[in-house]
Design a protein around this motif. Structure first.
Motif, PDB file in Angstrom:
ATOM      1  N   THR A   1       0.849  -1.186   0.000  1.00 58.35           N
ATOM      2  CA  THR A   1       0.000   0.000   0.000  1.00 58.35           C
ATOM      3  C   THR A   1       0.882   1.233   0.000  1.00 58.35           C
ATOM      4  O   THR A   1       2.057   1.176   0.378  1.00 58.35           O
ATOM      5  N   ARG A   2       0.343   2.338  -0.413  1.00 58.93           N
ATOM      6  CA  ARG A   2       1.095   3.598  -0.438  1.00 58.93           C
ATOM      7  C   ARG A   2       1.578   3.962   0.972  1.00 58.93           C
ATOM      8  O   ARG A   2       2.707   4.419   1.155  1.00 58.93           O
ATOM      9  N   GLU A   3       0.733   3.743   1.971  1.00 61.51           N
ATOM     10  CA  GLU A   3       1.088   4.092   3.355  1.00 61.51           C
ATOM     11  C   GLU A   3       2.272   3.266   3.861  1.00 61.51           C
ATOM     12  O   GLU A   3       3.195   3.804   4.472  1.00 61.51           O
ATOM     13  N   ILE A   4       2.252   1.971   3.581  1.00 61.02           N
ATOM     14  CA  ILE A   4       3.369   1.109   4.016  1.00 61.02           C
ATOM     15  C   ILE A   4       4.647   1.506   3.285  1.00 61.02           C
ATOM     16  O   ILE A   4       5.710   1.627   3.894  1.00 61.02           O
ATOM     17  N   ALA A   5       4.550   1.733   1.979  1.00 56.98           N
ATOM     18  CA  ALA A   5       5.727   2.114   1.202  1.00 56.98           C
ATOM     19  C   ALA A   5       6.300   3.443   1.698  1.00 56.98           C
ATOM     20  O   ALA A   5       7.518   3.571   1.867  1.00 56.98           O
ATOM     21  N   ASP A   6       5.436   4.434   1.943  1.00 54.69           N
ATOM     22  CA  ASP A   6       5.906   5.736   2.426  1.00 54.69           C
ATOM     23  C   ASP A   6       6.567   5.616   3.796  1.00 54.69           C
ATOM     24  O   ASP A   6       7.587   6.257   4.056  1.00 54.69           O
ATOM     25  N   THR A   7       6.002   4.798   4.676  1.00 58.28           N
ATOM     26  CA  THR A   7       6.589   4.585   6.004  1.00 58.28           C
ATOM     27  C   THR A   7       7.951   3.921   5.871  1.00 58.28           C
ATOM     28  O   THR A   7       8.922   4.321   6.527  1.00 58.28           O
ATOM     29  N   PHE A   8       8.038   2.929   5.012  1.00 62.68           N
ATOM     30  CA  PHE A   8       9.303   2.225   4.789  1.00 62.68           C
ATOM     31  C   PHE A   8      10.375   3.185   4.281  1.00 62.68           C
ATOM     32  O   PHE A   8      11.484   3.239   4.827  1.00 62.68           O
TER      33      PHE A   8
ATOM     34  N   ALA B   1      12.592   7.269  -9.648  1.00 62.15           N
ATOM     35  CA  ALA B   1      13.883   7.899  -9.347  1.00 62.15           C
ATOM     36  C   ALA B   1      13.664   9.285  -8.747  1.00 62.15           C
ATOM     37  O   ALA B   1      14.314   9.665  -7.766  1.00 62.15           O
ATOM     38  N   LYS B   2      12.760  10.027  -9.343  1.00 60.01           N
ATOM     39  CA  LYS B   2      12.445  11.363  -8.818  1.00 60.01           C
ATOM     40  C   LYS B   2      11.863  11.270  -7.409  1.00 60.01           C
ATOM     41  O   LYS B   2      12.211  12.056  -6.528  1.00 60.01           O
ATOM     42  N   HIS B   3      11.003  10.286  -7.181  1.00 60.07           N
ATOM     43  CA  HIS B   3      10.402  10.089  -5.857  1.00 60.07           C
ATOM     44  C   HIS B   3      11.481   9.835  -4.799  1.00 60.07           C
ATOM     45  O   HIS B   3      11.474  10.448  -3.727  1.00 60.07           O
ATOM     46  N   PHE B   4      12.408   8.931  -5.093  1.00 60.22           N
ATOM     47  CA  PHE B   4      13.478   8.633  -4.133  1.00 60.22           C
ATOM     48  C   PHE B   4      14.399   9.835  -3.934  1.00 60.22           C
ATOM     49  O   PHE B   4      14.835  10.103  -2.816  1.00 60.22           O
ATOM     50  N   ARG B   5      14.713  10.556  -5.001  1.00 61.12           N
ATOM     51  CA  ARG B   5      15.528  11.763  -4.877  1.00 61.12           C
ATOM     52  C   ARG B   5      14.837  12.783  -3.975  1.00 61.12           C
ATOM     53  O   ARG B   5      15.447  13.356  -3.074  1.00 61.12           O
ATOM     54  N   ASP B   6      13.535  12.997  -4.197  1.00 58.17           N
ATOM     55  CA  ASP B   6      12.771  13.942  -3.392  1.00 58.17           C
ATOM     56  C   ASP B   6      12.667  13.508  -1.933  1.00 58.17           C
ATOM     57  O   ASP B   6      12.499  14.333  -1.038  1.00 58.17           O
ATOM     58  N   ALA B   7      12.813  12.189  -1.697  1.00 62.00           N
ATOM     59  CA  ALA B   7      12.788  11.662  -0.332  1.00 62.00           C
ATOM     60  C   ALA B   7      14.150  11.779   0.354  1.00 62.00           C
ATOM     61  O   ALA B   7      14.295  11.401   1.514  1.00 62.00           O
TER      62      ALA B   7
END
Length: 141
Positions: free
Chosen positions: A4-11, A36-42
């Motif tokens: 789920t998006r919530e589990i992925a975001d928490t991870f 890639a952009k998502h991980f960079r932004d994180a």
């Protein structure tokens, strides 16, 4: 990855930011790699890792450049023997910042093979030339 998006975001939020994310996207072409952009932004350093399709390599390099990522890596896995021309293609695209026409890709492949034959000349016969155990399948010789 199948969550789920919530589990992925928490991870992702709890991963150590010193981890370098190797983002494997083998089918993305013609667009920025959102992952890639998502991980960079994180807050992570990210390397775009493509496979063999020229459009996928082009998109990976373009994303790495436009998004100011750590870099690009051409993936070969267990297929190094047939990936060498694509390694050269990935290097050329990385260097010049754009893809090659089909004709230019053919010329690059021919030039790569020529260089490899000079570096690793045949040891008496063509079947043992190059970097693979065997250059011609037994059913073709």
């Amino acid at each position: 990855c199948n969550s789920t998006r919530e589990i992925a975001d928490t991870f992702v939020a709890h991963l150590d930011k010193s981890i370098v994310i190797a983002d494997w996207e083998y089918e993305v072409a013609g667009e920025t790699w959102r992952s890639a952009k998502h991980f960079r932004d994180a807050g992570f350093d990210v390397i775009c890792c493509s496979y063999s399709k020229p459009a996928n390599i082009d998109a990976a390099v373009r994303t790495a450049c436009e998004e100011k990522l750590m870099g690009y890596m051409k993936t070969t896995w267990h297929t190094l023997a047939r990936q060498v021309p694509k390694l050269a293609y990935g290097g050329v695209v990385s260097w010049q910042g754009h893809g090659l026409s089909a004709k230019q890709q053919d010329i690059l492949g021919d030039n790569t093979a020529h260089i490899l034959r000079r570096i690793s000349p045949p040891k008496g016969n063509y079947a043992t030339a190059g970097w693979s155990e065997e250059q011609i399948r037994s059913d073709l010789s």
